[in-house]
Design a protein around this motif. Structure first.
Motif, mmCIF file in Angstrom:
data_model
loop_
_atom_site.group_PDB
_atom_site.id
_atom_site.type_symbol
_atom_site.label_atom_id
_atom_site.label_comp_id
_atom_site.label_asym_id
_atom_site.label_seq_id
_atom_site.Cartn_x
_atom_site.Cartn_y
_atom_site.Cartn_z
ATOM 1 N N LEU A 381 39.371 37.791 15.143
ATOM 2 C CA LEU A 381 38.116 37.494 14.451
ATOM 3 C C LEU A 381 37.779 36.010 14.507
ATOM 4 C CD1 LEU A 381 38.495 39.827 11.339
ATOM 5 C CD2 LEU A 381 37.015 40.170 13.338
ATOM 6 N N ILE A 382 38.806 35.156 14.412
ATOM 7 C CA ILE A 382 38.571 33.714 14.536
ATOM 8 C C ILE A 382 38.006 33.387 15.913
ATOM 9 C CG2 ILE A 382 39.707 31.461 14.674
ATOM 10 C CD1 ILE A 382 41.648 32.468 12.506
ATOM 11 N N MET A 383 38.607 33.976 16.946
ATOM 12 C CA MET A 383 38.118 33.721 18.299
ATOM 13 C C MET A 383 36.713 34.286 18.484
ATOM 14 S SD MET A 383 38.541 32.440 21.335
ATOM 15 C CE MET A 383 40.240 31.870 21.223
ATOM 16 N N VAL A 387 35.145 30.375 17.471
ATOM 17 C CA VAL A 387 35.446 29.537 18.655
ATOM 18 C C VAL A 387 34.375 29.820 19.697
ATOM 19 C CG1 VAL A 387 37.125 28.994 20.458
ATOM 20 C CG2 VAL A 387 37.913 29.606 18.170
ATOM 21 N N PRO A 388 33.598 28.828 20.093
ATOM 22 C CA PRO A 388 32.503 29.077 21.039
ATOM 23 C C PRO A 388 32.993 29.302 22.448
ATOM 24 C CG PRO A 388 32.683 26.735 20.577
ATOM 25 C CD PRO A 388 33.676 27.403 19.667
ATOM 26 N N ALA A 389 32.236 30.108 23.188
ATOM 27 C CA ALA A 389 32.493 30.249 24.623
ATOM 28 C C ALA A 389 32.067 28.953 25.298
ATOM 29 C CB ALA A 389 31.721 31.424 25.196
ATOM 30 N N VAL A 390 32.614 28.695 26.482
ATOM 31 C CA VAL A 390 32.343 27.453 27.182
ATOM 32 C C VAL A 390 31.715 27.772 28.532
ATOM 33 C CG1 VAL A 390 33.367 25.406 28.254
ATOM 34 C CG2 VAL A 390 34.224 26.219 26.053
ATOM 35 N N THR A 391 30.654 27.081 28.836
ATOM 36 C CA THR A 391 30.071 27.125 30.186
ATOM 37 C C THR A 391 29.871 25.702 30.635
ATOM 38 O OG1 THR A 391 27.874 27.330 29.210
ATOM 39 C CG2 THR A 391 28.943 29.360 29.912
ATOM 40 N N GLN A 392 30.743 25.253 31.528
ATOM 41 C CA GLN A 392 30.670 23.847 31.978
ATOM 42 C C GLN A 392 29.557 23.690 32.987
ATOM 43 O OE1 GLN A 392 33.667 22.178 34.647
ATOM 44 N NE2 GLN A 392 34.225 20.773 33.000
ATOM 45 N N LYS A 393 28.751 22.679 32.784
ATOM 46 C CA LYS A 393 27.612 22.457 33.675
ATOM 47 C C LYS A 393 27.877 21.392 34.726
ATOM 48 C CE LYS A 393 24.183 23.821 30.229
ATOM 49 N NZ LYS A 393 25.113 24.268 29.209
#
Length: 394
Positions: A381-383, A387-393
């Motif tokens: 549930l914490i994840m 915790v946000p997903a990451v999309t590196q630009k």
């Protein structure tokens, strides 16, 4: 990935393989190591517990790479561990053994978050899970080296021969590392926060909510696993009365599960997403924590459940690494050091909680499963929510 980065990753993998051998060789040989020093097996187990607890100090080393650079810090850890191995090879003394094993642990908690930060700087996020998964294979492969080599050397020689072997392995990996690792690939020219002391590092991490929730996730994941892990052997003894057979087979199951979990991350996490892979692994593991205690009617069913649980846990742990490496990109080494500390805190807390639950429940493994499963669901549930997903630009 250019050739310079590929050579660097190879050297980092080779060095980490050597480092992991230092951590894994004592486990199968607690009794003969104790006999070599004239102490009980409990003393050697306490030394292993001491080395596991050393990870709590990892955050205090997270700023070293800001002062000296990632290559210099990793090479320094390898050199220190080589010197410790030589010390163990020269002096057949229990006090020296304790010092050497603690030194190995310190070297690992310095090297691991630094190499993770190096990969975070050198590898684009879209390919980072694959590279980190490959690096994590060194943990499973180290057992393949550690167990047979240590067993052979103890059989034909003494414990000092193992330390001499470790000195050769670590020393050669340090030379390869020095020759092949590109210091600029690990963020030498990137803009980042100049965090020069542990208190500043704590302030930076604690002020960033995703980082804090990521560390809470790690503590819950590790504690849930440890609650289960320290008690499953007792459960199998009570349920199946096949202590040596069952536990020996489970050791093989665990090693194989680690490899499969890492290959899942290597092949799927970049495409499926590091966060989703982590959540899936955590949710499956939590469900299995709840299910396995009900499988005491069948050893094959219990073995299958444990096998799947270790695959899921390994996938969750490893796929979280690239995600955490991008949560605080301006201070990757600090964040990854904090994550190592969170893992150690989870192990210590989970081990203590697991022992208390086992004692006060009268060895009721269903209670163990409920506690582990509940913490596993909390980690999921914490994840999922915090915790946000990451999309590196870039």
């Amino acid at each position: 990935m250019n050739k310079s980065v590929a050579r660097s990753i190879f050297a980092i993998f080779f060095a980490r393989l050597a480092i992991n051998v230092t951590r894994r060789f004592p486990y199968p040989f607690v009794a003969p190591i104790g006999a070599a020093f004239g102490v009980s097996a409990d003393n050697i187990q306490n030394v292993i517990a001491l080395t596991n607890g050393a990870g709590l100090f990892s955050p205090f080393f997270g700023t070293l790479s800001e002062r000296y650079g990632k290559k210099a810090v990793m090479l320094g850890a390898l050199t220190m561990m080589t010197a410790m191995s030589l010390l163990g090879a020269i002096f057949a003394d229990y006090g020296v053994f304790v010092l050497v094993m603690f030194g190995f642990s310190v070297g690992k908690i310095i090297y691991d978050p630094t190499f993770q930060a190096y990969i975070g700087d050198a590898i684009h996020f879209s390919r980072r899970a694959r590279v980190m998964g490959i690096a994590e294979l060194s943990w499973a492969l180290s057992l393949v080296i550690a167990a047979p080599v240590a067993g052979f050397l103890l059989d034909v020689s003494t414990l000092q021969a193992i330390f001499f072997f470790l000195a050769l392995l670590l020393g050669s990996s340090a030379v390869v590392f020095w020759l092949l690792v590109d210091p600029t690939a690990g963020g030498g020219g990137q803009r980042r926060l100049r965090i020069m002391n542990p208190l500043a590092a704590i302030r930076v991490v604690s002020a960033h909510r995703p980082a804090v929730f990521g560390l809470f996730f790690t503590v819950c994941l590790t504690a849930s696993h440890e609650i289960f892990y320290i008690n499953y052997g007792l459960w199998m003894e009570d349920s199946f009365d096949l202590v040596l057979t069952a536990l020996g087979a489970v050791t093989i199951v665990i090693a194989l599960a680690e490899v499969i979990g890492e290959f899942i991350v290597i092949t799927l996490a970049d495409r499926f997403g590091a966060k989703r892979t982590t959540m899936c692994g955590m949710l499956i593991a939590a469900a299995l924590f709840l299910i396995i205690p009900n499988l005491s009617f069948s050893l094959p069913a219990a073995m299958l459940g444990i096998f799947l649980m270790f695959i899921a846990i390994e996938a969750a742990i490893v796929s979280a690494l690239p995600l955490f490496s991008e949560i605080l990109p301006q201070a990757r080494a600090v964040m990854m050091s904090a994550n190592v500390g969170a893992h150690s805190l989870g192990r210590v807390a989970g081990g203590a909680l697991g022992a208390v639950i086992y004692k006060f429940s009268g060895g009721n493994f269903l209670a163990i499963g409920l506690a582990a499963g509940g913490l596993g669901i909390l980690a999921f549930l914490i994840m999922l929510r915090l915790v946000p997903a990451v999309t590196q630009k870039t």
